[in-house]
Design a protein around this motif. Sequence first.
Motif, PDB file in Angstrom:
ATOM      1  N   PHE A 270       0.841  -1.200   0.000  1.00 16.54           N
ATOM      2  CA  PHE A 270       0.000   0.000   0.000  1.00 16.54           C
ATOM      3  C   PHE A 270       0.876   1.249   0.000  1.00 16.54           C
ATOM      4  CE2 PHE A 270      -2.816  -3.202   1.780  1.00 16.54           C
ATOM      5  CZ  PHE A 270      -4.019  -2.936   1.134  1.00 16.54           C
ATOM      6  N   LEU A 271       0.430   2.260  -0.735  1.00 17.75           N
ATOM      7  CA  LEU A 271       1.059   3.573  -0.723  1.00 17.75           C
ATOM      8  C   LEU A 271      -0.019   4.620  -0.444  1.00 17.75           C
ATOM      9  CD1 LEU A 271       3.503   3.580  -3.796  1.00 17.75           C
ATOM     10  CD2 LEU A 271       4.120   3.623  -1.378  1.00 17.75           C
ATOM     11  N   GLN A 272       0.202   5.447   0.582  1.00 20.62           N
ATOM     12  CA  GLN A 272      -0.730   6.538   0.835  1.00 20.62           C
ATOM     13  C   GLN A 272      -0.308   7.706  -0.044  1.00 20.62           C
ATOM     14  OE1 GLN A 272      -1.318   7.645   4.928  1.00 20.62           O
ATOM     15  NE2 GLN A 272      -2.785   9.265   4.433  1.00 20.62           N
ATOM     16  N   ALA A 273      -0.776   7.681  -1.268  1.00 12.78           N
ATOM     17  CA  ALA A 273      -0.383   8.677  -2.271  1.00 12.78           C
ATOM     18  C   ALA A 273      -1.382   8.648  -3.408  1.00 12.78           C
ATOM     19  CB  ALA A 273       1.028   8.396  -2.785  1.00 12.78           C
ATOM     20  N   GLY A 274      -1.374   9.721  -4.192  1.00 16.31           N
ATOM     21  CA  GLY A 274      -2.161   9.776  -5.410  1.00 16.31           C
ATOM     22  C   GLY A 274      -1.247   9.780  -6.615  1.00 16.31           C
ATOM     23  N   LEU A 275      -1.778   9.411  -7.766  1.00 15.43           N
ATOM     24  CA  LEU A 275      -0.996   9.451  -9.006  1.00 15.43           C
ATOM     25  C   LEU A 275      -1.202  10.789  -9.702  1.00 15.43           C
ATOM     26  CD1 LEU A 275      -1.314   5.929 -10.678  1.00 15.43           C
ATOM     27  CD2 LEU A 275       0.559   6.856  -9.301  1.00 15.43           C
ATOM     28  N   TRP A 276      -0.106  11.299 -10.286  1.00 15.09           N
ATOM     29  CA  TRP A 276      -0.138  12.599 -10.954  1.00 15.09           C
ATOM     30  C   TRP A 276       0.881  12.572 -12.085  1.00 15.09           C
ATOM     31  CZ3 TRP A 276      -4.020  15.586 -10.787  1.00 15.09           C
ATOM     32  CH2 TRP A 276      -3.967  16.955 -11.052  1.00 15.09           C
ATOM     33  N   ASN A 277       1.056  13.700 -12.773  1.00 13.10           N
ATOM     34  CA  ASN A 277       2.023  13.715 -13.881  1.00 13.10           C
ATOM     35  C   ASN A 277       3.452  13.944 -13.419  1.00 13.10           C
ATOM     36  OD1 ASN A 277       1.529  16.383 -13.177  1.00 13.10           O
ATOM     37  ND2 ASN A 277       1.692  17.141 -15.268  1.00 13.10           N
ATOM     38  N   VAL A 278       3.617  14.411 -12.173  1.00 15.65           N
ATOM     39  CA  VAL A 278       4.949  14.582 -11.587  1.00 15.65           C
ATOM     40  C   VAL A 278       4.883  14.162 -10.124  1.00 15.65           C
ATOM     41  CG1 VAL A 278       5.696  16.439 -13.126  1.00 15.65           C
ATOM     42  CG2 VAL A 278       4.464  17.006 -11.018  1.00 15.65           C
TER      43      VAL A 278
END
Length: 363
Positions: free
Chosen positions: A241-249
């Motif tokens: 699990f990663l507490q993160a969102g996906l983005w372009n950078v």
Amino acid sequence: MKSIWEDTREGAYEYFSGVKDCYDSLIDDLSRKVFLARMAFDLGEWDGYVELVRCSGLMPEEEIRANFAWVDEFARTQKPVYVYGAGQFGGHTCRMLQRKNIHVAGFFDRNYTNIGTRCGLPVLAPPTGDFKEDYHVFVSLSLPVDEIAAALCDKGVPEELILNRTMFRLDADHQYFDFPEFYRGDGVFVDAGCFDCDTSIRFSAWSQGSYQKILALEPDPVNLKRARDNAALHQVPRIEFLQAGLWNVTQDGCFGALGNDSSRIVESGGERIQLLALDDVMAKDRLAFLKMDIEGAEWKALEGAEHTLKRDQPLCAISAYHKPGDQIALMKYLKQLVPEYRFALRHYTTLAVETVLYAILMV
């Protein structure tokens, strides 16, 4: 020098050509039906919504006709309708009803004091026991109809005055996993927007354990705890699990954490979270399957996965309904990165949400 009209005209022709290329890249008749229905819905056509319901396969034709029989009557008699839910989809629902010549008198929304008006119409507090029988309620197409209808009935709203009270159905068993024949396995399954881990749990069984690991990303702390607990309960192997969102950078960003499936990246306010480019995350691993349902951030997240998508050409299942035109924009971008991709579209609810775009390698 070209005139403004010439530039506009050439741009329009180029855009139409791109849309046709997307349509021609679809692999079957059902995908083409969903494509046209989604376009019609995004343009504000009521018939596009009805066709999406039909494409879902969740409601028999006779039930579709019965559920929408009121439309012609209300257009003829001009009986007033209030839309429950004054968000983006509520406004879209209002405009579709108006296009059918139905008299929309206003909105109901729990956040009525902060909204005030929508589409030039008043936004009121949800009705209670003093509900007058000279108007009806239509629940916004993005909301859980059964749950809201039950709450309205508990408050004294007569059930027969809720127009779409029996509409909501979801095909959760097949969502994201309709094309097992194109899954190549032996890599990473990325579950972007894992919510409560249901998708990862289903993937583990669907793939029969044929994967290197599951990488589940969820920025919302309440959702993430629920996801970890569910993964442990179902003994999902090889999940991280990663507490993160996906983005372009890869950078910090703002997040509106709601503790439900509507939490999303926002331009300002909310909580500070980590945003990751998938290219940074997947630098040393092969991506076998990418699932994304990240509340409108899909485009930015795909930009941040450019190198990985070109290198690994994974099977993709991407939500394509959060913004009008999503299916076209996402298809064109994926085709630009991987010209060999073909596409499929499936719709999984009797609402206007949960349209999934599949990017597929046919070889």
